[in-house]
Design an enzyme around this catalytic site. Structure first.
Site, PDB file in Angstrom:
ATOM      1  N   GLU A  89       0.841   1.992  -3.460  1.00 39.34           N
ATOM      2  CA  GLU A  89       0.798   1.610  -4.747  1.00 39.34           C
ATOM      3  C   GLU A  89       1.590   0.565  -4.719  1.00 39.34           C
ATOM      4  O   GLU A  89       1.905  -0.116  -4.319  1.00 39.34           O
ATOM      5  CB  GLU A  89       2.536   2.935  -4.765  1.00 39.34           C
ATOM      6  CG  GLU A  89       2.121   4.125  -5.254  1.00 39.34           C
ATOM      7  CD  GLU A  89       0.795   4.744  -6.318  1.00 39.34           C
ATOM      8  OE1 GLU A  89       0.301   3.501  -7.132  1.00 39.34           O
ATOM      9  OE2 GLU A  89       0.397   5.009  -5.849  1.00 39.34           O
ATOM     10  N   TRP A 127      12.012  -4.419  -3.784  1.00 37.48           N
ATOM     11  CA  TRP A 127      12.938  -4.653  -4.501  1.00 37.48           C
ATOM     12  C   TRP A 127      13.007  -4.117  -5.642  1.00 37.48           C
ATOM     13  O   TRP A 127      13.920  -3.885  -6.310  1.00 37.48           O
ATOM     14  CB  TRP A 127      13.448  -6.185  -3.851  1.00 37.48           C
ATOM     15  CG  TRP A 127      12.308  -7.201  -4.144  1.00 37.48           C
ATOM     16  CD1 TRP A 127      11.391  -7.397  -3.275  1.00 37.48           C
ATOM     17  CD2 TRP A 127      12.526  -7.727  -6.028  1.00 37.48           C
ATOM     18  NE1 TRP A 127      10.551  -8.707  -4.833  1.00 37.48           N
ATOM     19  CE2 TRP A 127      11.042  -8.430  -5.829  1.00 37.48           C
ATOM     20  CE3 TRP A 127      12.131  -7.321  -7.048  1.00 37.48           C
ATOM     21  CZ2 TRP A 127      10.655  -8.874  -6.783  1.00 37.48           C
ATOM     22  CZ3 TRP A 127      12.021  -8.025  -7.792  1.00 37.48           C
ATOM     23  CH2 TRP A 127      11.240  -8.896  -7.654  1.00 37.48           C
ATOM     24  N   ASN A 128      12.089  -4.485  -6.443  1.00 36.47           N
ATOM     25  CA  ASN A 128      12.678  -4.116  -7.819  1.00 36.47           C
ATOM     26  C   ASN A 128      12.672  -2.653  -8.648  1.00 36.47           C
ATOM     27  O   ASN A 128      13.144  -2.643  -9.853  1.00 36.47           O
ATOM     28  CB  ASN A 128      10.624  -3.919  -8.701  1.00 36.47           C
ATOM     29  CG  ASN A 128      10.188  -3.468  -8.485  1.00 36.47           C
ATOM     30  OD1 ASN A 128       9.704  -2.711  -7.173  1.00 36.47           O
ATOM     31  ND2 ASN A 128       8.789  -3.228  -9.231  1.00 36.47           N
ATOM     32  N   GLU A 133      -1.133 -11.666 -10.813  1.00 39.74           N
ATOM     33  CA  GLU A 133       0.083 -11.060 -11.204  1.00 39.74           C
ATOM     34  C   GLU A 133       0.810 -11.702 -10.920  1.00 39.74           C
ATOM     35  O   GLU A 133       0.977 -12.219 -10.043  1.00 39.74           O
ATOM     36  CB  GLU A 133       0.158  -9.384 -10.299  1.00 39.74           C
ATOM     37  CG  GLU A 133       1.483  -8.952 -10.464  1.00 39.74           C
ATOM     38  CD  GLU A 133       1.891  -7.945  -9.427  1.00 39.74           C
ATOM     39  OE1 GLU A 133       1.879  -7.779  -8.028  1.00 39.74           O
ATOM     40  OE2 GLU A 133       2.055  -6.022  -9.786  1.00 39.74           O
ATOM     41  N   GLY A 187       4.461  -1.994  -2.713  1.00 40.69           N
ATOM     42  CA  GLY A 187       4.571  -3.415  -2.875  1.00 40.69           C
ATOM     43  C   GLY A 187       3.413  -3.618  -3.140  1.00 40.69           C
ATOM     44  O   GLY A 187       2.787  -3.447  -3.994  1.00 40.69           O
ATOM     45  N   SER A 188       2.877  -5.005  -2.946  1.00 43.70           N
ATOM     46  CA  SER A 188       2.144  -6.614  -3.249  1.00 43.70           C
ATOM     47  C   SER A 188       0.676  -6.031  -2.482  1.00 43.70           C
ATOM     48  O   SER A 188       0.341  -5.235  -1.759  1.00 43.70           O
ATOM     49  CB  SER A 188       2.136  -7.548  -2.978  1.00 43.70           C
ATOM     50  OG  SER A 188       2.120  -7.545  -1.452  1.00 43.70           O
ATOM     51  N   PRO A 223      13.460  -0.872   3.647  1.00 44.68           N
ATOM     52  CA  PRO A 223      13.763  -1.318   2.095  1.00 44.68           C
ATOM     53  C   PRO A 223      13.309  -2.666   2.276  1.00 44.68           C
ATOM     54  O   PRO A 223      13.297  -3.411   3.308  1.00 44.68           O
ATOM     55  CB  PRO A 223      14.833  -1.354   1.799  1.00 44.68           C
ATOM     56  CG  PRO A 223      15.532  -1.574   3.891  1.00 44.68           C
ATOM     57  CD  PRO A 223      14.749  -1.066   4.581  1.00 44.68           C
ATOM     58  N   ALA A 224      13.080  -3.366   1.466  1.00 43.82           N
ATOM     59  CA  ALA A 224      12.875  -4.871   0.863  1.00 43.82           C
ATOM     60  C   ALA A 224      13.653  -5.499   1.455  1.00 43.82           C
ATOM     61  O   ALA A 224      15.351  -5.281   1.231  1.00 43.82           O
ATOM     62  CB  ALA A 224      12.679  -5.722  -0.507  1.00 43.82           C
TER      63      ALA A 224
HETATM   64  P1  NAP Z   1       5.628  -7.047  -0.968  1.00 43.32           P
HETATM   65  O1  NAP Z   1       5.792  -8.624  -0.612  1.00 43.32           O
HETATM   66  O2  NAP Z   1       3.745  -6.500  -0.977  1.00 43.32           O
HETATM   67  O3  NAP Z   1       6.917  -6.254  -0.350  1.00 43.32           O
HETATM   68  C1  NAP Z   1       7.402  -4.642   0.284  1.00 43.32           C
HETATM   69  C2  NAP Z   1       7.704  -4.121   0.989  1.00 43.32           C
HETATM   70  O4  NAP Z   1       6.665  -4.770   2.230  1.00 43.32           O
HETATM   71  C3  NAP Z   1       9.021  -4.940   1.404  1.00 43.32           C
HETATM   72  O5  NAP Z   1       9.607  -3.965   2.445  1.00 43.32           O
HETATM   73  C4  NAP Z   1       8.281  -5.807   2.756  1.00 43.32           C
HETATM   74  O6  NAP Z   1       9.347  -6.252   3.874  1.00 43.32           O
HETATM   75  C5  NAP Z   1       7.732  -5.300   3.312  1.00 43.32           C
HETATM   76  N1  NAP Z   1       6.531  -6.071   4.228  1.00 43.32           N
HETATM   77  C6  NAP Z   1       6.241  -7.820   3.618  1.00 43.32           C
HETATM   78  N2  NAP Z   1       4.979  -7.761   4.795  1.00 43.32           N
HETATM   79  C7  NAP Z   1       5.068  -6.650   5.082  1.00 43.32           C
HETATM   80  C8  NAP Z   1       3.783  -6.029   6.343  1.00 43.32           C
HETATM   81  N3  NAP Z   1       2.951  -7.305   6.908  1.00 43.32           N
HETATM   82  N4  NAP Z   1       4.011  -4.814   6.982  1.00 43.32           N
HETATM   83  C9  NAP Z   1       5.006  -4.464   6.763  1.00 43.32           C
HETATM   84  N5  NAP Z   1       5.673  -4.198   5.706  1.00 43.32           N
HETATM   85  C10 NAP Z   1       6.038  -5.877   5.110  1.00 43.32           C
HETATM   86  O7  NAP Z   1       6.084  -6.598  -2.289  1.00 43.32           O
HETATM   87  P2  NAP Z   1       7.418  -7.376  -2.995  1.00 43.32           P
HETATM   88  O8  NAP Z   1       7.868  -8.439  -3.752  1.00 43.32           O
HETATM   89  O9  NAP Z   1       9.430  -6.438  -2.507  1.00 43.32           O
HETATM   90  O10 NAP Z   1       7.321  -6.731  -4.611  1.00 43.32           O
HETATM   91  C11 NAP Z   1       6.348  -6.772  -5.005  1.00 43.32           C
HETATM   92  C12 NAP Z   1       5.378  -6.699  -4.965  1.00 43.32           C
HETATM   93  O11 NAP Z   1       5.542  -4.477  -5.373  1.00 43.32           O
HETATM   94  C13 NAP Z   1       4.809  -6.368  -6.613  1.00 43.32           C
HETATM   95  O12 NAP Z   1       3.184  -6.753  -6.171  1.00 43.32           O
HETATM   96  C14 NAP Z   1       4.807  -5.017  -7.232  1.00 43.32           C
HETATM   97  O13 NAP Z   1       3.833  -4.640  -8.214  1.00 43.32           O
HETATM   98  C15 NAP Z   1       4.761  -4.183  -6.624  1.00 43.32           C
HETATM   99  N6  NAP Z   1       5.121  -2.757  -7.235  1.00 43.32           N
HETATM  100  C16 NAP Z   1       4.064  -1.715  -7.320  1.00 43.32           C
HETATM  101  C17 NAP Z   1       5.327  -0.311  -7.329  1.00 43.32           C
HETATM  102  C18 NAP Z   1       3.836   0.861  -7.737  1.00 43.32           C
HETATM  103  O14 NAP Z   1       4.481   1.553  -7.664  1.00 43.32           O
HETATM  104  N7  NAP Z   1       2.766   1.030  -7.853  1.00 43.32           N
HETATM  105  C19 NAP Z   1       6.293  -0.061  -7.734  1.00 43.32           C
HETATM  106  C20 NAP Z   1       7.327  -1.886  -7.792  1.00 43.32           C
HETATM  107  C21 NAP Z   1       6.884  -2.780  -7.213  1.00 43.32           C
HETATM  108  P3  NAP Z   1      10.345  -7.496   3.210  1.00 43.32           P
HETATM  109  O15 NAP Z   1      11.042  -7.665   1.805  1.00 43.32           O
HETATM  110  O16 NAP Z   1      11.162  -8.002   4.582  1.00 43.32           O
HETATM  111  O17 NAP Z   1       9.230  -8.694   3.036  1.00 43.32           O
END
Ligand code: NAP
Length: 478
Positions: free
Chosen positions: A249, A148-149, A379, A225-226, A173-174
């Site tokens: 990533e 989402w960020n 983090e 994502g995470s 998307p998130a």
């Molecule tokens: P997240 O909780 O890991 O979610 C990312 C995406 O994955 C969302 O669309 C989420 O859906 C989905 N998801 C959740 N559980 C899943 C599963 N079991 N299987 C497949 N997809 C699943 O991360 P976030 O809170 O949205 O974003 C923050 C994180 O992203 C931070 O750790 C940040 O460092 C990282 N990030 C990394 C980068 C990079 O380029 N390295 C860039 C931006 C952000 P829901 O929204 O429905 O839960």
């Protein structure tokens, strides 16, 4: 109060339950009711993407590129509307939203132009009357799962190279930011992208994520994502019988090192901007400061003076930092602040809730943060900065590397030896010298090391096309 219900109803067509998409600056402001996709809806989206693949892949690259170029132009014309929705849905300031929108339409144009020249190479053969050449082909249906960020630019830096290369896409998307992507689909459709080439699925990743990732029709998964979810997807794909291509990533715990040779005014500005822009909710945010002991006291004084002028409020106003994205992230930030206090770190600035109406938090700084503390290693993804003193350059580099992540790292210095030692010994995908750890340019490849990414494929730059294509080698004799 602004409603986006029409946009949601037009593009988010799930048959499941509803949830409310809320403005984080005002929790009583509902932007839209979102209908989530059932498992059958997800399967139907994947099938739709399959059925459209041949037609889209056959379209010549320049024609695919022209659609992306047109989408970029349309987004540029409507940049203000995109930025406003981003601020209302995600919380970042209008200025930061506009930066992201500009990057987004430039990404569409960049990959639109590259679609004109995706090509292989010709090689000499050892045989007479033979030539060897390669062609780049699309993979098929690719899945993009995004956080989402950066709710617009990350979906675009995945789907634009995917489309340029001739793939069809399933985009999840998130759950916190589905409207931003609905608006993107609207633009793509108006740019004449055929229906079904990009297919949106909205719903909790924990419920529909496995279904997308493990579907045999998905040939590649690009996830941002995470680290926790990224590792889960990595394991799941590893257990499949199909060789699904994967790009991950993930999270970060980025450090900025302030050397004894640093311009301390510059260092202060970079530290505050890197830590608190975007409410600290960037994978490239400065989350740790490592400061040389020779300049520690002077730098600390300047840092505290600067952060006092950092304005917090709704992103639609003239502020430096908007709210935290939602209640769950807000609670997580507060827990880390409480943890920091109890673990023996010294709170030197902030730590307070600023308003109950939205999720506003003061920028927060801890010092005396040691290597064993969770504040140092984990983090947080919020406006919480840890400061640690280093006795010399060697110790500083050791501290920068002493975490499981390796996303970005920065050094503020004028000493060329220190800068070059830092560049060669720090384990991070991106190194910034006298620049903030945040901020990436779209033409440069990007990807984290260690647990910040799978290091399989880069995103952005021309390199992004590699992930979305396969290379076929042809030996042609006559
Ligand atoms: P997240 O909780 O890991 O979610 C990312 C995406 O994955 C969302 O669309 C989420 O859906 C989905 N998801 C959740 N559980 C899943 C599963 N079991 N299987 C497949 N997809 C699943 O991360 P976030 O809170 O949205 O974003 C923050 C994180 O992203 C931070 O750790 C940040 O460092 C990282 N990030 C990394 C980068 C990079 O380029 N390295 C860039 C931006 C952000 P829901 O929204 O429905 O839960």
């Amino acid at each position: 109060m602004k409603s986006y219900q029409e946009l949601a109803d037009k593009w988010i067509k799930g048959n499941g339950e509803e949830y409310l998409d809320i403005d984080p600056a005002d929790s009583s402001h509902v932007l839209a009711k979102i209908k989530i996709y059932t498992k059958d809806d997800v399967k139907a989206s994947i099938e739709k993407a399959m059925s459209k693949f041949e037609e889209w892949a056959k379209l010549p690259g320049p024609k695919r590129g022209a659609i992306l170029l047109k989408a970029g132009e349309l987004m540029e014309q409507e940049a203000q509307e995109f930025a406003l929705l981003m601020t209302l849905e995600e919380g970042k300031t209008l200025k930061d939203s506009m930066f992201e929108v500009i990057r987004s339409y430039n990404l569409l144009k960049f990959y639109g132009a590259l679609a004109f020249k995706i090509s292989g190479k010709t090689l000499p053969s050892a045989d007479m009357n033979t030539r060897i050449f390669t062609v780049k082909e699309p993979l098929g249906v690719v899945a993009a799962i995004t956080p989402w960020n950066f709710p617009l630019s990350i979906p675009i830096w995945k789907i634009a190279p995917a489309l340029a290369s001739g793939n069809t896409v399933v985009l999840k998307p998130a759950s916190k930011t589905p409207l931003m992507v609905a608006k993107l689909l609207d633009i793509l459709s108006r740019a004449a992208l055929p229906e079904g080439v990009v297919n949106l699925v909205v719903g909790k990743g924990s419920e529909i994520g496995d279904l997308i990732v493990s579907d045999d029709n998905i040939t590649a998964v690009s996830f941002t994502g995470s680290t926790e979810i990224g590792q889960r997807i990595y394991r799941l794909i590893g257990s499949k019988n199909r060789m699904t291509r994967i790009q991950l990533e993930l999270g970060g715990k980025n450090a900025l090192y302030v050397d004894k040779s640093a311009d301390l005014n510059l260092a202060t500005e970079l530290a505050v901007r890197g830590a608190f822009s975007l409410t600290g909710q960037s994978c490239t945010a400065t989350s740790r400061l490592i400061v040389h002991k020779a300049v520690y006291e002077e730098f600390r004084h300047k840092l505290l003076e600067r952060v006092k002028r950092w304005k917090v409020g709704p992103g639609t106003e003239d502020v430096d930092m908007g709210p935290v994205v939602d209640k769950s992230q807000f609670d997580k930030d507060l827990q880390y602040i409480e943890y920091g206090k109890s673990a023996g770190a010294k709170l030197i600035y902030g730590g307070n809730i600023l308003s109950e109406r939205g999720y506003f938090l003061e920028p927060t700084i801890f010092e005396n943060v040691t290597l064993d503390m969770r504040l140092f290693k984990e983090e947080i993804f919020g406006p919480v900065l840890s400061v640690t003193e280093a006795k010399d350059l060697d110790e500083a580099i050791r501290l920068v590397n002493a975490v499981d992540y390796g996303h970005t790292a920065g050094i503020v210095a004028t000493d060329v030896r220190a800068i070059n030692e830092f560049i060669s010994r720090v384990e991070a995908g991106v190194i910034k010298v006298n620049k903030p750890t945040i901020g990436l340019e779209l033409q440069a490849p990007f990807g984290g090391f260690k647990n910040s990414g799978a290091t399989t494929w880069k995103e952005m730059g021309e390199e992004a096309l590699e992930f979305y294509t396969r290379e076929k080698t042809i030996y042609e004799g006559w």
